[in-house]
Scaffold this motif. Structure first.
Motif, PDB file in Angstrom:
ATOM      1  N   VAL A 251       0.832  -1.194   0.000  1.00 27.64           N
ATOM      2  CA  VAL A 251       0.000   0.000   0.000  1.00 27.64           C
ATOM      3  C   VAL A 251       0.873   1.254   0.000  1.00 27.64           C
ATOM      4  N   ARG A 252       1.911   1.238   0.849  1.00 22.25           N
ATOM      5  CA  ARG A 252       2.803   2.404   0.916  1.00 22.25           C
ATOM      6  C   ARG A 252       3.461   2.681  -0.433  1.00 22.25           C
ATOM      7  N   GLU A 253       3.942   1.623  -1.073  1.00 21.29           N
ATOM      8  CA  GLU A 253       4.775   1.847  -2.258  1.00 21.29           C
ATOM      9  C   GLU A 253       3.997   1.870  -3.573  1.00 21.29           C
ATOM     10  N   PRO A 292      19.860   1.093  -0.565  1.00 18.10           N
ATOM     11  CA  PRO A 292      19.839  -0.081   0.313  1.00 18.10           C
ATOM     12  C   PRO A 292      18.516  -0.145   1.076  1.00 18.10           C
ATOM     13  N   GLY A 293      18.049  -1.357   1.351  1.00 20.61           N
ATOM     14  CA  GLY A 293      16.778  -1.516   2.070  1.00 20.61           C
ATOM     15  C   GLY A 293      15.635  -0.996   1.236  1.00 20.61           C
ATOM     16  N   SER A 294      15.572  -1.461  -0.016  1.00 17.85           N
ATOM     17  CA  SER A 294      14.660  -0.826  -0.981  1.00 17.85           C
ATOM     18  C   SER A 294      13.248  -1.395  -0.943  1.00 17.85           C
ATOM     19  N   GLY A 295      12.948  -2.308  -0.032  1.00 17.77           N
ATOM     20  CA  GLY A 295      11.581  -2.789   0.136  1.00 17.77           C
ATOM     21  C   GLY A 295      11.022  -3.340  -1.162  1.00 17.77           C
ATOM     22  N   ASN A 315      17.421  -7.301   1.540  1.00 18.44           N
ATOM     23  CA  ASN A 315      17.882  -8.589   2.062  1.00 18.44           C
ATOM     24  C   ASN A 315      16.764  -9.463   2.615  1.00 18.44           C
ATOM     25  N   SER A 316      15.513  -9.047   2.430  1.00 17.16           N
ATOM     26  CA  SER A 316      14.410  -9.875   2.931  1.00 17.16           C
ATOM     27  C   SER A 316      13.686 -10.528   1.758  1.00 17.16           C
ATOM     28  N   TYR A 317      13.564 -11.855   1.827  1.00 17.42           N
ATOM     29  CA  TYR A 317      12.838 -12.543   0.756  1.00 17.42           C
ATOM     30  C   TYR A 317      11.347 -12.242   0.822  1.00 17.42           C
ATOM     31  N   PHE A 318      10.858 -11.863   1.993  1.00 17.21           N
ATOM     32  CA  PHE A 318       9.447 -11.461   2.044  1.00 17.21           C
ATOM     33  C   PHE A 318       9.225 -10.311   1.061  1.00 17.21           C
ATOM     34  N   MET A 319      10.140  -9.366   1.104  1.00 18.75           N
ATOM     35  CA  MET A 319      10.036  -8.200   0.216  1.00 18.75           C
ATOM     36  C   MET A 319      10.380  -8.577  -1.228  1.00 18.75           C
ATOM     37  N   MET A 320      11.472  -9.332  -1.387  1.00 19.89           N
ATOM     38  CA  MET A 320      11.937  -9.606  -2.752  1.00 19.89           C
ATOM     39  C   MET A 320      10.916 -10.404  -3.556  1.00 19.89           C
ATOM     40  N   ASP A 380      22.740  -8.799   1.821  1.00 22.05           N
ATOM     41  CA  ASP A 380      23.005  -7.853   2.892  1.00 22.05           C
ATOM     42  C   ASP A 380      23.784  -6.654   2.353  1.00 22.05           C
ATOM     43  N   PHE A 381      23.304  -5.491   2.640  1.00 20.09           N
ATOM     44  CA  PHE A 381      23.987  -4.266   2.215  1.00 20.09           C
ATOM     45  C   PHE A 381      25.441  -4.255   2.686  1.00 20.09           C
ATOM     46  N   LEU A 382      25.659  -4.740   3.907  1.00 18.01           N
ATOM     47  CA  LEU A 382      27.013  -4.690   4.467  1.00 18.01           C
ATOM     48  C   LEU A 382      27.965  -5.614   3.723  1.00 18.01           C
ATOM     49  N   THR A 396      19.230   6.452   1.396  1.00 15.67           N
ATOM     50  CA  THR A 396      18.691   5.573   2.433  1.00 15.67           C
ATOM     51  C   THR A 396      17.373   6.149   2.932  1.00 15.67           C
ATOM     52  N   CYS A 397      16.306   5.377   2.786  1.00 11.18           N
ATOM     53  CA  CYS A 397      14.975   5.824   3.207  1.00 11.18           C
ATOM     54  C   CYS A 397      14.456   4.829   4.246  1.00 11.18           C
ATOM     55  N   PHE A 398      14.232   5.288   5.457  1.00 12.45           N
ATOM     56  CA  PHE A 398      13.773   4.403   6.539  1.00 12.45           C
ATOM     57  C   PHE A 398      14.660   3.160   6.604  1.00 12.45           C
ATOM     58  N   PHE A 399      15.954   3.373   6.552  1.00 13.91           N
ATOM     59  CA  PHE A 399      16.856   2.227   6.489  1.00 13.91           C
ATOM     60  C   PHE A 399      17.893   2.175   7.601  1.00 13.91           C
ATOM     61  N   ILE A 400      18.546   3.302   7.920  1.00 12.43           N
ATOM     62  CA  ILE A 400      19.753   3.189   8.762  1.00 12.43           C
ATOM     63  C   ILE A 400      19.446   2.639  10.154  1.00 12.43           C
ATOM     64  N   ASP A 401      18.203   2.794  10.612  1.00 14.15           N
ATOM     65  CA  ASP A 401      17.879   2.297  11.952  1.00 14.15           C
ATOM     66  C   ASP A 401      17.536   0.806  11.958  1.00 14.15           C
ATOM     67  N   THR A 402      17.628   0.155  10.785  1.00 13.67           N
ATOM     68  CA  THR A 402      17.349  -1.292  10.746  1.00 13.67           C
ATOM     69  C   THR A 402      18.579  -2.102  11.160  1.00 13.67           C
ATOM     70  N   ALA A 403      19.735  -1.463  11.260  1.00 13.40           N
ATOM     71  CA  ALA A 403      20.970  -2.200  11.545  1.00 13.40           C
ATOM     72  C   ALA A 403      21.186  -2.353  13.045  1.00 13.40           C
ATOM     73  N   TYR A 431      15.155   2.078  16.270  1.00 11.25           N
ATOM     74  CA  TYR A 431      16.122   0.997  16.056  1.00 11.25           C
ATOM     75  C   TYR A 431      15.464  -0.379  16.113  1.00 11.25           C
ATOM     76  N   HIS A 432      15.600  -1.124  15.012  1.00 12.88           N
ATOM     77  CA  HIS A 432      14.887  -2.393  14.885  1.00 12.88           C
ATOM     78  C   HIS A 432      15.378  -3.455  15.862  1.00 12.88           C
ATOM     79  N   TYR A 433      16.640  -3.343  16.255  1.00 16.59           N
ATOM     80  CA  TYR A 433      17.177  -4.365  17.163  1.00 16.59           C
ATOM     81  C   TYR A 433      16.982  -3.991  18.628  1.00 16.59           C
ATOM     82  N   GLY A 468       4.910   9.682   7.201  1.00 17.53           N
ATOM     83  CA  GLY A 468       4.252   8.482   7.707  1.00 17.53           C
ATOM     84  C   GLY A 468       4.947   7.257   7.150  1.00 17.53           C
ATOM     85  N   TYR A 469       4.650   6.129   7.740  1.00 16.07           N
ATOM     86  CA  TYR A 469       5.177   4.874   7.176  1.00 16.07           C
ATOM     87  C   TYR A 469       4.059   3.848   7.184  1.00 16.07           C
ATOM     88  N   ALA A 470       3.458   3.623   6.025  1.00 16.10           N
ATOM     89  CA  ALA A 470       2.298   2.718   5.923  1.00 16.10           C
ATOM     90  C   ALA A 470       1.312   3.040   7.046  1.00 16.10           C
TER      91      ALA A 470
HETATM   92  C1  LIG Z   1      11.689   0.064   6.959  1.00 15.43           C
HETATM   93  S1  LIG Z   1      11.946  -0.743   5.431  1.00 15.43           S
HETATM   94  C2  LIG Z   1      12.116   0.613   4.278  1.00 15.43           C
HETATM   95  C3  LIG Z   1      11.687   0.240   2.869  1.00 15.43           C
HETATM   96  C4  LIG Z   1      11.737   1.409   1.875  1.00 15.43           C
HETATM   97  N1  LIG Z   1      13.063   1.997   1.835  1.00 15.43           N
HETATM   98  C5  LIG Z   1      10.713   2.448   2.208  1.00 15.43           C
HETATM   99  O1  LIG Z   1      11.082   3.523   2.699  1.00 15.43           O
HETATM  100  O2  LIG Z   1       9.540   2.233   1.945  1.00 15.43           O
HETATM  101  C6  LIG Z   1      13.631  -1.247   5.634  1.00 15.43           C
HETATM  102  C7  LIG Z   1      14.038  -2.290   4.616  1.00 15.43           C
HETATM  103  O3  LIG Z   1      15.429  -2.532   4.736  1.00 15.43           O
HETATM  104  C8  LIG Z   1      15.655  -3.934   4.540  1.00 15.43           C
HETATM  105  N2  LIG Z   1      16.942  -4.234   5.169  1.00 15.43           N
HETATM  106  C9  LIG Z   1      17.236  -4.274   6.488  1.00 15.43           C
HETATM  107  N3  LIG Z   1      18.523  -4.563   6.682  1.00 15.43           N
HETATM  108  C10 LIG Z   1      19.082  -4.730   5.457  1.00 15.43           C
HETATM  109  C11 LIG Z   1      20.391  -5.050   4.994  1.00 15.43           C
HETATM  110  N4  LIG Z   1      21.385  -5.262   5.846  1.00 15.43           N
HETATM  111  N5  LIG Z   1      20.610  -5.117   3.680  1.00 15.43           N
HETATM  112  C12 LIG Z   1      19.609  -4.890   2.791  1.00 15.43           C
HETATM  113  N6  LIG Z   1      18.340  -4.587   3.163  1.00 15.43           N
HETATM  114  C13 LIG Z   1      18.071  -4.515   4.485  1.00 15.43           C
HETATM  115  C14 LIG Z   1      14.446  -4.570   5.211  1.00 15.43           C
HETATM  116  O4  LIG Z   1      14.238  -5.890   4.766  1.00 15.43           O
HETATM  117  C15 LIG Z   1      13.335  -3.625   4.803  1.00 15.43           C
HETATM  118  O5  LIG Z   1      12.748  -4.010   3.589  1.00 15.43           O
END
Ligand SMILES: C[S@@+](CC[C@H](N)C(=O)[O-])C[C@H]1O[C@@H](n2cnc3c(N)ncnc32)[C@H](O)[C@@H]1O
Length: 494
Positions: A251-253, A292-295, A315-320, A380-382, A396-403, A431-433, A468-470
């Motif tokens: 829905v978001r994208e 990175p983290g392109s959903g 890096n998530s197959y749910f997304m891919m 993995d981006f790293l 990086t959009c809604f991404f850096i805090d996933t690490a 932060y996701h962790y 907002g995010y979804a």
């Molecule tokens: C919060 S979502 C943001 C999705 C999109 N950028 C957006 O703004 O709609 C973060 C995404 O980063 C991915 N992600 C998390 N860690 C990652 C990594 N190390 N390498 C690649 N993708 C990663 C997650 O699977 C998720 O799809």
């Protein structure tokens, strides 16, 4: 593992500055101008939250579509999708062959080139999607049991319509029935997506339930774990919440309804990218940008359409899996329908908000890639390797805090950029962790800026922007981030 999901079939040579792109930016400007004047009350009007077609803004329409179209069968070519059982009373699938068989011969036909970890992730995501209907049934059956446990008079009240006519009124019983129908509808779409994933990733062994069980054993997951997750173990690998959040990510994208949310994040990033690294005829498709983290791929697609060489990384197959389905299988606008909010039982104004459908995709991805360079890198981006060095920009959009360690992410961004390359960031610091039992580093914005400068970035004027995010904007609960937005230049001498 680089994946070319979309083939460039359209030979048109000059896509610059399309009308769609212009309107995207005029919407961005008008939103920025209007943001201080928004009246929160408008959010409560159904017509603001559903779609522009008043005929669809009521339960009658929903009943029609769910009653007729839900009868569609799930695809027959994949037997494993039809054999997941149902969770009538919380029973596990009693097919009689659920014991782990460690002596079964290894048969890893499709995984020769993939690393084992990748394969495990794929199988787990696949199986979790397969389990969606069963897990949904479990939730709905639980709600039904709760209803039936009420005193009879309370049950009666929930069956009694209000005195004044209300097109959106549903008895609690009917509400649960519609929830079931809507999840069946979602499951139909999930099955179509899985069929396409089986062919895209060449995993025919997953077509049968026997094959799927065997694969689960090979990645050391017991098939019954799927259901155990629902019943008791929320730390299981089979995180069905990820399926639900992927539906909301669609829905978001990819929906018309969420264009404003995209403008508030993707639009701001794109505007900054164009300002810093403008594209014209002379450098069309030559500026390399990584997301990175392109959903589900929308931001890198928009970047590609603006004339950049665009690389999506996820890096998530749910997304891919869902991403490849949308990019490859969409043949017309608003072709697919889902019920993304059907599992939300809290903060609802009326049942219709929960049961409302959303169409996607709002644009046809394949049509929009004339003469383009677009690539998806799964992994993995790293761990991105040398092929992805020397980049002009990273968004990086809604991404850096996933690490778990954000400093590693910043270092990696710096490493991948060419001298003078730019990093554009937008997103919260949620932060996701955090709060799970794993290593997590929760830096503040000022700490992040300081570390980034020590690493070598020149960051000017970081700001906070509302996004907002979804966000379910028909809900009583509204979540709006004041996202961190900044652009940093890689500071090495050229
Ligand atoms: C919060 S979502 C943001 C999705 C999109 N950028 C957006 O703004 O709609 C973060 C995404 O980063 C991915 N992600 C998390 N860690 C990652 C990594 N190390 N390498 C690649 N993708 C990663 C997650 O699977 C998720 O799809």
């Amino acid at each position: 593992m680089p994946l070319r999901i979309l083939q460039n079939t359209n030979e048109m040579s000059q896509p610059a500055n399309t009308c769609e792109e212009k309107s995207f930016h005029s919407k961005l400007r008008s939103h920025q101008g209007a943001s201080n004047h928004s009246d929160p009350r408008v959010r409560l009007k159904p017509s603001q939250t559903i779609n522009d077609n008043p005929e669809r803004n009521n339960l009658k329409w929903l009943k029609d579509i769910v009653d007729t179209e839900c009868q569609e069968k799930i695809p027959e070519e994949i037997e494993s999708l039809q054999n997941t059982g149902s969770a009538n009373d919380g029973d596990i699938d009693a097919s009689g062959d659920d014991t782990c068989d460690s002596s079964s011969p290894s048969q890893d036909a499709s995984g020769e080139s993939a690393r084992k970890n990748d394969r495990t992730q794929f199988i787990v995501a696949y199986a979790t999607y397969v389990n969606y209907q069963r897990e949904s049934d479990y939730q709905i059956n639980q709600l039904r049991r709760n209803l039936e446990s009420l005193p009879p008079i309370h049950q009666k009240w929930l069956q009694s319509p209000p005195p004044e006519e209300d097109a959106n009124w549903l008895s609690q019983n009917d509400r649960l029935t519609y929830m079931r129908n809507c999840t069946t509808y979602n499951y139909k779409l999930i099955c179509d997506m899985l069929v396409s994933s089986v062919s895209f990733w060449s995993v025919p062994e997953l077509k049968t339930s026997e094959g799927l069980k065997k694969e689960l054993r090979e990645v050391k997951c017991h098939p019954n774990d799927l259901h155990d997750f629902v019943v008791k173990d929320y730390k299981s690998k089979f995180n069905t919440e990820k399926v639900r959040s992927t539906l909301q990510q669609i829905v978001r994208e990819w929906s018309e309804e969420y264009e404003l949310e995209r403008v508030q994040s993707y639009g701001i990033i794109l505007q900054e990218l164009k300002k810093r690294l403008p594209v014209d005829d002379s450098n069309w498709n030559q500026i390399r940008v990584l997301c990175p983290g392109s959903g589900l791929g929308r931001l890198p697609l928009e970047i590609c359409l603006a004339g950049y060489e665009s690389i999506a990384n996820e890096n998530s197959y749910f997304m891919m899996m869902m991403c490849q389905f949308i990019l490859r299988k969409s043949t017309r606008k608003n072709q697919f329908l889902i019920f993304p909010w059907v599992h939300e039982v809290n903060n609802l104004i009326n049942p219709f908000y929960q049961l409302r459908p959303v169409y996607f995709p709002d644009v046809l991805p394949g049509d929009r890639l004339p003469n383009s360079k677009f690539e998806c890198y799964f992994g993995d981006f790293l761990e991105l390797d040398n092929d992805y060095h020397n980049l002009d920009a990273i968004c990086t959009c809604f991404f850096i805090d996933t690490a778990s360690n954000i400093i590693e992410v910043i270092e990696k961004i710096y490493e991948l950029l060419k001298p003078g390359g730019i990093w554009i960031n937008l997103g919260p610091l949620l932060y996701h962790y955090s709060e799970i039992n794993e290593m997590s580093l929760e830096l503040t914005l000022t700490q992040i800026l300081n570390v980034s400068r020590i690493i070598g970035f020149d960051i000017q004027n970081p700001t906070l922007v509302e996004s907002g995010y979804a966000n379910d904007y028909a809900s009583i609960l509204q979540v709006v981030y004041r996202s961190v937005f900044f652009c940093g230049r890689e500071g090495r001498e050229r």
